[in-house]
Design an enzyme around this catalytic site. Structure first.
Site, PDB file in Angstrom:
ATOM      1  N   CYS A 192       0.832  -1.205   0.000  1.00 31.30           N
ATOM      2  CA  CYS A 192       0.000   0.000   0.000  1.00 31.30           C
ATOM      3  C   CYS A 192       0.867   1.256   0.000  1.00 31.30           C
ATOM      4  O   CYS A 192       1.931   1.302   0.636  1.00 31.30           O
ATOM      5  CB  CYS A 192      -0.914  -0.005   1.226  1.00 31.30           C
ATOM      6  SG  CYS A 192      -2.071   1.376   1.268  1.00 31.30           S
ATOM      7  N   CYS A 313      75.764  26.831  13.495  1.00 32.38           N
ATOM      8  CA  CYS A 313      76.646  26.408  12.407  1.00 32.38           C
ATOM      9  C   CYS A 313      76.019  25.282  11.601  1.00 32.38           C
ATOM     10  O   CYS A 313      74.885  24.886  11.831  1.00 32.38           O
ATOM     11  CB  CYS A 313      77.996  25.969  12.974  1.00 32.38           C
ATOM     12  SG  CYS A 313      77.883  24.490  14.013  1.00 32.38           S
ATOM     13  N   CYS A 347      80.614  25.009   3.346  1.00 28.67           N
ATOM     14  CA  CYS A 347      80.870  23.643   2.878  1.00 28.67           C
ATOM     15  C   CYS A 347      81.293  23.697   1.421  1.00 28.67           C
ATOM     16  O   CYS A 347      80.467  23.973   0.532  1.00 28.67           O
ATOM     17  CB  CYS A 347      79.628  22.766   3.047  1.00 28.67           C
ATOM     18  SG  CYS A 347      79.877  21.059   2.479  1.00 28.67           S
TER      19      CYS A 347
END
Length: 504
Positions: A192, A313, A347
């Site tokens: 239904c 450093c 470096c």
């Protein structure tokens, strides 16, 4: 400070999609000149609310394109719509309510669909004209618990399928507990489609469930209707009914919160919603953390843990348990370094490798990340500064309204109605801070290769900042002289003219 140039701030949106703010010349002026046309066309009033900020401001435009709705207003509008549909279609109010919920409270659509094909609408919505099965006059078996009950202990929707009151109550309670879907409840019979109306809820649900259903019913009017939205402010129960077509999506709720109707973020005109969405996402994204790590740290050559070098450093030592010692520049073992390689602050190996191109790709990537972080930091800091300045201006305005204006009125022998120019100046500052804040989000996404546009934008932004600082200085510092005065000062009218001139 004023400019007649038309500067479109929506080009930062590179998606190519139409935005809701395009074509508004006054938006450009708001950024460039802080045009006070909005202020001229608005009436401002202070309102009391229950939030921590007991007094705040609300701007009411003469051509306001939205309406603020309280819960009472929403209920009244619902009732009016239901009554209208019930009257026009000659159906009950319960059925009218079901119809409106199904069509998202769109009255005109209900009319169109109903008069086009009433039978189709009834089938779709579940409004049956006749029962599918006749309701019993005597005893009947409940279709859920399969117990036998007399007819006065059974109930049915329009379809006529009988179920006992207890099973109906359980069915309705479960549906309400599951959420707003209960508003479209159907008959318990699996085959239904008959709708269960509000009359069944009122008759069979508990008081607690009825209250929940009522809340869902009210919220559906806002959440299912494309023209209404809830105010996004935390704890606010007001809704906003919006009228499309004006081009301005700024909304100020009664709770004093201003937001954009289109995206529900805080008001951000003249910047478009796409740019705001990208900026907010960027502010909360983890990608910025990764960019910062990439730009400001290097991985330990042994354990790969990111390490930041903030001073000292080039001799680095990783944290325990790794403790690997290496050179910050070339990432080689420190045991292979010494005076020959450049000592503690240089470096030679790194410089040689850089000249040979060994570190080019990695360094370029790190440099790009660093530039990205610096650019973002530049714009974010200024965005956040204007936000905090705006919040302080709101607090100063509240204090001015509640404490200082009365004293100033007495010492300068001016009625408070003649001091409105001070309030208007602070409202202008608050609005200008908001606009300036969002120009930094716009500037961040402005393409780097559009040099002319960027230079023009930065010029307008600088002019706007300069004008705002003059206004803020006058309203905050110069006004203090008159607030601290114990007697009337002769040059107060000159100050009035100056402040009013800066406001415009």
């Amino acid at each position: 400070m004023e400019s007649e140039d038309d500067f479109d701030m929506h080009d930062a949106n590179e998606s190519g999609e139409d935005d809701f703010y395009s074509g508004r010349d006054d938006d450009a002026g708001a950024m460039a000149t802080y045009d006070d046309s909005d202020a001229d066309d608005a009436d401002y009033e202070f309102i009391d609310n229950d939030s921590d900020d007991s007094v705040d401001y609300v701007s009411h435009s003469h051509q306001q394109n939205y309406t603020i709705l309280s819960e009472v207003d929403i209920r009244q509008r619902q009732e009016d719509d239901i009554t209208r549909i019930s009257t026009v279609l000659s159906i009950s109010k319960v059925e009218a309510g079901i119809l409106l919920r199904y069509y998202s409270w769109n009255v005109s659509k209900v009319h169109d669909e109903w008069f086009a094909d009433e039978e189709k609408v009834r089938r779709s919505v579940g409004l049956l004209e006749k029962p599918v099965v006749p309701f019993p006059d005597g005893e009947m078996i409940c279709g859920i618990c399969f117990e036998t009950y007399p007819y006065d202990l059974l109930r049915a929707a329009a379809c006529g399928h009988p179920f006992c009151n207890s099973c109906w109550s359980g069915y309705i309670s479960t549906a309400i507990s599951d959420g707003p879907g209960c508003l479209m409840l159907r008959c318990p019979d699996p085959s239904c489609v008959a709708a269960v109306g509000q009359d069944m809820i009122s008759a069979l649900a508990s008081d607690e469930d009825q209250e929940k259903y009522s809340r869902y019913f009210i919220r559906s009017y806002v959440e299912d209707n494309r023209k209404t939205k809830w105010c996004p402010a935390p704890g606010c129960d007001y809704a906003v009914d919006f009228i499309f077509g004006s081009g301005n999506y700024d909304v100020t709720c009664r709770c004093s919160y201003s937001f954009c109707w289109n995206c529900t973020e805080e008001a951000h005109r003249p910047v478009d919603c796409d740019t705001v969405a990208k900026w907010i996402l960027k502010n909360s994204a983890e990608s910025e953390n990764m960019n910062w790590i990439l730009a400001n740290s290097k991985p330990c050559p042994k354990c790969k843990r990111p390490i930041e070098k903030n001073h000292g450093c080039m001799h680095m030592t990783c944290t325990p348990p790794c403790r690997f010692e290496f050179c910050w520049l070339c990432l080689g073992a420190w045991s292979e370094h010494g005076e020959v390689t450049g000592g503690y602050y240089a470096c030679n190996r790194y410089e040689t490798a850089k000249n040979e191109g060994t570190f080019d790709e990695e360094e370029k990537r790190r440099e790009m990340a660093k530039l990205s972080v610096e650019k973002y930091t530049h714009y974010y800091e200024r965005w956040a500064t204007n936000q905090s300045s705006r919040q302080k201006a709101l607090a100063d305005l509240q204090q001015m309204q509640s404490l200082h204006l009365e004293k100033l009125s007495e010492t300068q022998c001016q009625p408070e109605s003649q001091l409105k120019f001070i309030t208007e100046a602070w409202l202008q500052i608050i609005e200008c801070r908001r606009v300036l804040k969002w120009t930094y989000a716009y500037g961040y996404y402005l393409p780097e290769n559009e040099h002319a546009k960027r230079h023009f934008f930065e010029y307008l932004q600088g002019e706007a900042e300069s004008g705002l600082e003059r206004l803020h200085q006058c309203a905050e510092k110069e006004l203090q002289v008159y607030l601290n005065a114990e007697e009337q000062l002769k040059d107060f009218n000159e100050f009035r003219s100056k402040l009013a001139g800066l406001t415009r």
